[in-house]
Design a protein around this motif. Sequence first.
Motif, mmCIF file in Angstrom:
data_model
loop_
_atom_site.group_PDB
_atom_site.id
_atom_site.type_symbol
_atom_site.label_atom_id
_atom_site.label_comp_id
_atom_site.label_asym_id
_atom_site.label_seq_id
_atom_site.Cartn_x
_atom_site.Cartn_y
_atom_site.Cartn_z
ATOM 1 N N VAL A 99 0.873 -1.171 0.000
ATOM 2 C CA VAL A 99 0.000 0.000 0.000
ATOM 3 C C VAL A 99 0.906 1.215 0.000
ATOM 4 N N ALA A 100 0.725 2.103 -0.978
ATOM 5 C CA ALA A 100 1.642 3.235 -1.125
ATOM 6 C C ALA A 100 0.875 4.493 -1.487
ATOM 7 N N GLY A 101 1.459 5.627 -1.119
ATOM 8 C CA GLY A 101 0.887 6.908 -1.513
ATOM 9 C C GLY A 101 1.047 7.963 -0.443
ATOM 10 N N ASP A 102 0.530 9.130 -0.759
ATOM 11 C CA ASP A 102 0.420 10.220 0.211
ATOM 12 C C ASP A 102 -0.906 10.022 0.914
ATOM 13 N N LEU A 103 -0.864 9.497 2.130
ATOM 14 C CA LEU A 103 -2.094 9.176 2.849
ATOM 15 C C LEU A 103 -2.634 10.358 3.626
ATOM 16 N N ASN A 104 -1.951 11.502 3.560
ATOM 17 C CA ASN A 104 -2.371 12.689 4.309
ATOM 18 C C ASN A 104 -2.626 12.353 5.772
ATOM 19 N N ASP A 105 -1.773 11.496 6.289
ATOM 20 C CA ASP A 105 -1.857 11.084 7.680
ATOM 21 C C ASP A 105 -0.465 10.671 8.122
ATOM 22 N N VAL A 106 -0.158 10.890 9.369
ATOM 23 C CA VAL A 106 1.158 10.527 9.884
ATOM 24 C C VAL A 106 1.171 9.057 10.306
ATOM 25 N N ALA A 107 2.377 8.497 10.357
ATOM 26 C CA ALA A 107 2.517 7.069 10.627
ATOM 27 C C ALA A 107 1.992 6.691 12.002
ATOM 28 N N TRP A 108 2.055 7.611 12.985
ATOM 29 C CA TRP A 108 1.699 7.284 14.369
ATOM 30 C C TRP A 108 0.275 7.695 14.738
ATOM 31 N N SER A 109 -0.521 8.105 13.784
ATOM 32 C CA SER A 109 -1.867 8.577 14.114
ATOM 33 C C SER A 109 -2.775 7.421 14.521
ATOM 34 N N ARG A 110 -3.854 7.785 15.167
ATOM 35 C CA ARG A 110 -4.867 6.804 15.569
ATOM 36 C C ARG A 110 -5.398 6.040 14.347
ATOM 37 N N SER A 111 -5.688 6.757 13.258
ATOM 38 C CA SER A 111 -6.290 6.126 12.089
ATOM 39 C C SER A 111 -5.306 5.240 11.331
ATOM 40 N N THR A 112 -4.042 5.661 11.208
ATOM 41 C CA THR A 112 -3.066 4.830 10.505
ATOM 42 C C THR A 112 -2.738 3.581 11.306
ATOM 43 N N ARG A 113 -2.633 3.721 12.627
ATOM 44 C CA ARG A 113 -2.374 2.548 13.451
ATOM 45 C C ARG A 113 -3.551 1.573 13.402
ATOM 46 N N LEU A 114 -4.780 2.104 13.339
ATOM 47 C CA LEU A 114 -5.946 1.235 13.210
ATOM 48 C C LEU A 114 -5.935 0.545 11.851
ATOM 49 N N PHE A 115 -5.562 1.271 10.791
ATOM 50 C CA PHE A 115 -5.437 0.662 9.464
ATOM 51 C C PHE A 115 -4.471 -0.520 9.509
ATOM 52 N N CYS A 116 -3.322 -0.342 10.159
ATOM 53 C CA CYS A 116 -2.329 -1.419 10.221
ATOM 54 C C CYS A 116 -2.864 -2.613 10.995
ATOM 55 N N ARG A 117 -3.589 -2.375 12.077
ATOM 56 C CA ARG A 117 -4.111 -3.495 12.849
ATOM 57 C C ARG A 117 -5.223 -4.226 12.099
ATOM 58 N N VAL A 118 -6.092 -3.479 11.416
ATOM 59 C CA VAL A 118 -7.175 -4.110 10.661
ATOM 60 C C VAL A 118 -6.623 -4.909 9.481
ATOM 61 N N SER A 119 -5.648 -4.356 8.785
ATOM 62 C CA SER A 119 -5.114 -4.983 7.576
ATOM 63 C C SER A 119 -4.020 -5.998 7.854
ATOM 64 N N GLY A 120 -3.318 -5.851 8.992
ATOM 65 C CA GLY A 120 -2.151 -6.680 9.249
ATOM 66 C C GLY A 120 -0.917 -6.210 8.509
ATOM 67 N N MET A 121 -0.941 -4.994 7.968
ATOM 68 C CA MET A 121 0.189 -4.469 7.225
ATOM 69 C C MET A 121 1.291 -3.979 8.159
ATOM 70 N N LEU A 122 2.514 -4.013 7.656
ATOM 71 C CA LEU A 122 3.693 -3.629 8.424
ATOM 72 C C LEU A 122 4.269 -2.333 7.878
ATOM 73 N N ASP A 123 4.954 -1.595 8.761
ATOM 74 C CA ASP A 123 5.577 -0.331 8.388
ATOM 75 C C ASP A 123 7.097 -0.522 8.404
ATOM 76 N N PRO A 124 7.763 -0.486 7.243
ATOM 77 C CA PRO A 124 9.214 -0.707 7.210
ATOM 78 C C PRO A 124 10.020 0.379 7.910
ATOM 79 N N ARG A 125 9.400 1.521 8.237
ATOM 80 C CA ARG A 125 10.123 2.569 8.947
ATOM 81 C C ARG A 125 10.284 2.270 10.434
ATOM 82 N N ILE A 126 9.434 1.421 10.989
ATOM 83 C CA ILE A 126 9.515 1.135 12.415
ATOM 84 C C ILE A 126 10.861 0.493 12.737
ATOM 85 N N GLY A 127 11.573 1.111 13.674
ATOM 86 C CA GLY A 127 12.904 0.664 14.038
ATOM 87 C C GLY A 127 14.006 1.242 13.172
ATOM 88 N N ARG A 128 13.636 2.035 12.156
ATOM 89 C CA ARG A 128 14.630 2.603 11.244
ATOM 90 C C ARG A 128 14.638 4.132 11.247
#
Length: 354
Positions: A240-269
Amino acid sequence: MLDLLICIASTLLLAMTLLGRLPTHWWWIRACEFPRLQISALALVTAALSPLAETPWFGYALVTSLLTLALQLPRILPWTRLWPLQVQPAEPGQAPRCVTLLVANVLTSNRRSEKLISVIHQHDPDLVLTLESDEWWQERLDEALDEDWPYSVKVPLDNLYGMHLYSRLPLDRPVVKWLIQDDIPSIHTGVTLASGDIIRLHALHPRPPAPNESEESLWRDAELLLIGKRIHENPLPTLVAGDLNDVAWSRSTRLFCRVSGMLDPRIGRGMYSTFHAAYPFLRWPLDHIFVSEHFTLDTMHRLPKIGSDHFPFLATLCFRPSRADEATTPEADLEEYREANETIREGREREQQD
């Protein structure tokens, strides 16, 4: 006077922190989630200055500053090198299974196309995704890219939501969809790797919650969660790629990751903040590349300025399903699935007010 200024500053920082935790879609509250790093830096300053205040203001300023830091740091630390990696490093020798993706919000009014084209030719990605690209941009990109990136999906628009995908890898059944709002497109396609494996790509650019754009984040959140729900229901190797107009740590992006099971390659980097290119102190990660558990990360870079208010973002990801068990996949609970479904339903039913 100094006492008062320190106390006012520490109070405002704590107020913004608490507002950002409220479960509402109003843009001015959701905006409080963006500058977490800046709020934390200023809270450090007010904590350091608090001994200059007299009693009892010294204690008040120190406590409010430390409370702000205690609430902000857990949201920020995953996007630093202090945190464990969420996407594991790729091993050598996987080139046929790897794909390099460049994401660039070009800024429609930016007419320095040669800068982006130079960056593309320098890094030679397999996929180029541009956002805010209109007919003018399409003409320049077609001229520069059509020969070496012969597969494409083109949605030129003059409403700041045009998007173009250029690929040197074959695309499998690409489609343009208007998921939540009829003026906001998204691209969905399979991509055939050199190894013959097919992965899925969802390219998004939802409307931001901001003045003159949208009074609420509802429609942005609904689009993200709709894609997240579809990925959850059909768990294929996915980007999933693009300008999501949302920050990586927001409530909505974190919920997206939990619902989808998607991972963020920036975490830890690191944060790899891509916006705003012109103001170093006002930067946060708005451009994203999320991956399913089937991928490892080879390289990732924020690229030089191209005349836009965004930096381009580049990542090379390798399809390694045999290493999926190395990832800790985020999972939503029942209440979070209900919240996601309710947001999607409301986003589809309600019309945005002008």
